[in-house]
Write a protein that holds these residues in place. Structure first.
Motif, PDB file in Angstrom:
ATOM      1  N   ARG A 269       0.846  -1.205   0.000  1.00  0.00           N
ATOM      2  CA  ARG A 269       0.000   0.000   0.000  1.00  0.00           C
ATOM      3  C   ARG A 269       0.877   1.249   0.000  1.00  0.00           C
TER       4      ARG A 269
ATOM      5  N   LYS B 268       2.301   1.982  -3.341  1.00  0.00           N
ATOM      6  CA  LYS B 268       1.345   2.604  -4.268  1.00  0.00           C
ATOM      7  C   LYS B 268       1.171   4.093  -3.952  1.00  0.00           C
TER       8      LYS B 268
ATOM      9  N   GLY C 285     -11.709  -3.701 -12.012  1.00  0.00           N
ATOM     10  CA  GLY C 285     -10.263  -3.740 -11.748  1.00  0.00           C
ATOM     11  C   GLY C 285      -9.437  -4.066 -12.985  1.00  0.00           C
ATOM     12  N   ARG C 286      -8.617  -5.124 -12.892  1.00  0.00           N
ATOM     13  CA  ARG C 286      -7.701  -5.446 -13.994  1.00  0.00           C
ATOM     14  C   ARG C 286      -8.374  -6.329 -15.058  1.00  0.00           C
TER      15      ARG C 286
ATOM     16  N   TYR D 264       5.767  -1.600  -9.989  1.00  0.00           N
ATOM     17  CA  TYR D 264       5.393  -0.267  -9.490  1.00  0.00           C
ATOM     18  C   TYR D 264       6.611   0.657  -9.473  1.00  0.00           C
TER      19      TYR D 264
ATOM     20  N   THR E 217      -3.247  -0.323 -13.590  1.00  0.00           N
ATOM     21  CA  THR E 217      -4.616  -0.823 -13.381  1.00  0.00           C
ATOM     22  C   THR E 217      -4.737  -1.464 -11.989  1.00  0.00           C
ATOM     23  N   GLY E 218      -3.659  -2.104 -11.530  1.00  0.00           N
ATOM     24  CA  GLY E 218      -3.663  -2.713 -10.192  1.00  0.00           C
ATOM     25  C   GLY E 218      -3.822  -1.646  -9.121  1.00  0.00           C
ATOM     26  N   MET E 219      -3.105  -0.560  -9.309  1.00  0.00           N
ATOM     27  CA  MET E 219      -3.120   0.512  -8.328  1.00  0.00           C
ATOM     28  C   MET E 219      -4.513   1.134  -8.208  1.00  0.00           C
TER      29      MET E 219
ATOM     30  N   SER F 152      -7.406  -0.469  -8.882  1.00  0.00           N
ATOM     31  CA  SER F 152      -8.478  -1.455  -8.677  1.00  0.00           C
ATOM     32  C   SER F 152      -9.163  -1.268  -7.321  1.00  0.00           C
TER      33      SER F 152
ATOM     34  N   SER G  44      -5.036  -5.939  -6.431  1.00  0.00           N
ATOM     35  CA  SER G  44      -4.216  -5.357  -7.504  1.00  0.00           C
ATOM     36  C   SER G  44      -3.494  -6.432  -8.310  1.00  0.00           C
ATOM     37  N   GLU G  45      -3.420  -7.662  -7.791  1.00  0.00           N
ATOM     38  CA  GLU G  45      -2.750  -8.734  -8.522  1.00  0.00           C
ATOM     39  C   GLU G  45      -3.733  -9.654  -9.239  1.00  0.00           C
TER      40      GLU G  45
END
Ligand code: SF4
Length: 406
Positions: free
Chosen positions: A2, A5, A261-262, A301, A366-368, A370, A393-394
């Motif tokens: 976290r 991010k 999300g992703r 990231y 996109t993960g960040m 979600s 995010s994964e």
């Protein structure tokens, strides 16, 4: 994760502000049109630049001008394509040179070649400059080629009318109706419907393969427009394209991130699809300890943060072009970029979705963004090798493990 991010978000915002306000930039080669006048009209001596519209004129009546001075609003995929043109007194194009553009080099390298530009020579300002009729189209660079043809046609008519006093056609040449954005909307909508079907019932999980299979020839090869971090860089630097496809890709991806999300990574990314199919080959996968895997996943990231600093402070989008799928689907790269493509594809044999897991800037972005969804718990055949109770995010939303489905 976290904290990482949050740091990434702060880095991106700070870099954008720094790039805008402090003028930290890597100077681009200064563009001096006069240097290139000899290339478009050898042995001709031109006047100083005159105005209304801006142009250079020779004693022989030849006129040269930068199309960007005349039609600045015509843009390719990543901004205007500035072209230096020479016109004869009777409105024939006698010289052409692309001065500057910000299109992705991989896609437009053929457009810059002298043998391609020669096709414009001898054309009259009243010609229509229609793609695939007057001017050859270039697959995988349609938007850029259309923008160049339009800027040449419209600027040369304005100059021919106002400087050479010629009668010019005022109707635009027939615009090529682009169906590409419609095709993208269709494949996106179809996949989104499939996504919700598989969220409801596990019986239909295999239909995701149909989306993945379609994404390779349609989004990867035909449209050559996988969602790329370059879309985001251009958007944040307020350099939009004038192509519908560009807007459709950005808006649809944004909507999908908010809702699912992703989803793009798991259903529409052609490179992700290719990686996943290679990963399904019956080879034993390496077993990577969870802590090591977690640590390596943070790499994407960090990479995105570093690239953002470079791009936003220099205000040069091309510095952010490290995505393997740009090389693969443009069929253009150097030894280094092609080696990266081969390595990142082969790595899937031993590590599922290797590029998406550890390196992809789109996966990081996109993960960040979600939203949390505790319905995803992961399972042994997770296509990205997620641990139980993974970070959202994964998760690429294949829906295999979704708790809410029957
Ligand atoms: S966590 Fe579940 S939904 Fe997400 S990618 Fe893995 S198996 Fe698919």
């Amino acid at each position: 994760m976290r904290n990482l991010k949050i740091i990434l978000l702060i880095t991106v915002i700070t870099s954008i502000i720094a790039g805008y306000t402090m003028q930290i930039y890597v100077p681009e080669k200064k563009l001096d049109e006069r240097v290139y006048l000899q290339e478009v009209a050898p042995d001709i001596k031109f006047s100083e630049k005159k105005s209304n519209p801006p142009h250079y004129k020779s004693n022989e009546g030849i006129v040269a001008f930068n199309t960007y001075d005349i039609t600045p609003s015509i843009r390719g995929y990543a901004g205007p394509i500035k072209v230096l043109l020479a016109l004869s007194p009777d409105g024939e194009i006698t010289g052409i040179k692309i001065l500057e553009h910000k299109e992705t080099k991989n896609y437009v390298h053929y457009m810059e070649r002298p043998e391609y530009l020669k096709k414009f020579l001898g054309k009259n300002v009243n010609d229509t400059f229609e793609i695939d009729k007057d001017i050859d189209g270039i697959s995988r660079a349609t938007v850029s080629v259309e923008a160049m043809a339009r800027t040449v046609r419209e600027s040369s008519r304005i100059v021919a009318s106002n400087v050479l006093n010629l009668n010019v056609r005022h109707e635009g040449g027939k615009e090529t109706f682009s169906t590409e954005w419609i095709i993208y909307i269709l494949i996106f909508s179809l996949s989104f419907v499939f996504y919700f079907i598989t969220r409801k019932s596990k019986k239909h999980l295999r239909i995701r393969d149909l989306s993945l299979v379609l994404s390779i020839p349609v989004i990867g090869l035909y449209l050559s427009s996988p969602f790329s971090i370059l879309h985001v860089f251009n958007l944040l630097m307020l350099r939009p394209s004038s192509a519908y496809l560009w807007y459709v890709i950005i808006i649809s991806t944004l909507i999908s991130i908010i809702i699912a999300g992703r989803f793009y990574c798991g259903w529409l990314c052609p490179f992700g699809a290719l990686s996943e199919f290679i990963g399904r080959l019956p080879f034993r996968k390496w077993s990577i300890p969870v802590e090591t895997d977690d640590r390596w996943r943070e790499l994407k990231y960090i990479l995105l943060g570093l690239i953002s600093i470079i791009v936003f402070t220099s205000r040069r989008v091309e510095f952010g072009n490290y995505e393997t799928y740009v090389t693969l689907f443009s069929f253009h790269g150097n030894y280094l970029t092609w080696s990266l493509v081969v390595i990142t594809l082969l790595a899937n044999v031993k590590i599922e979705r290797f590029w998406c897991r550890y390196l992809c800037p789109v996966a990081a972005l996109t993960g960040m963004l979600s939203r949390k969804d505790s319905g995803y718990v992961s399972r042994h055949d997770c296509p990205v090798g997620n641990k139980p109770m993974p970070l959202i995010s994964e998760c690429i939303r294949c829906n295999r493990c979704y708790k809410g489905s029957e």
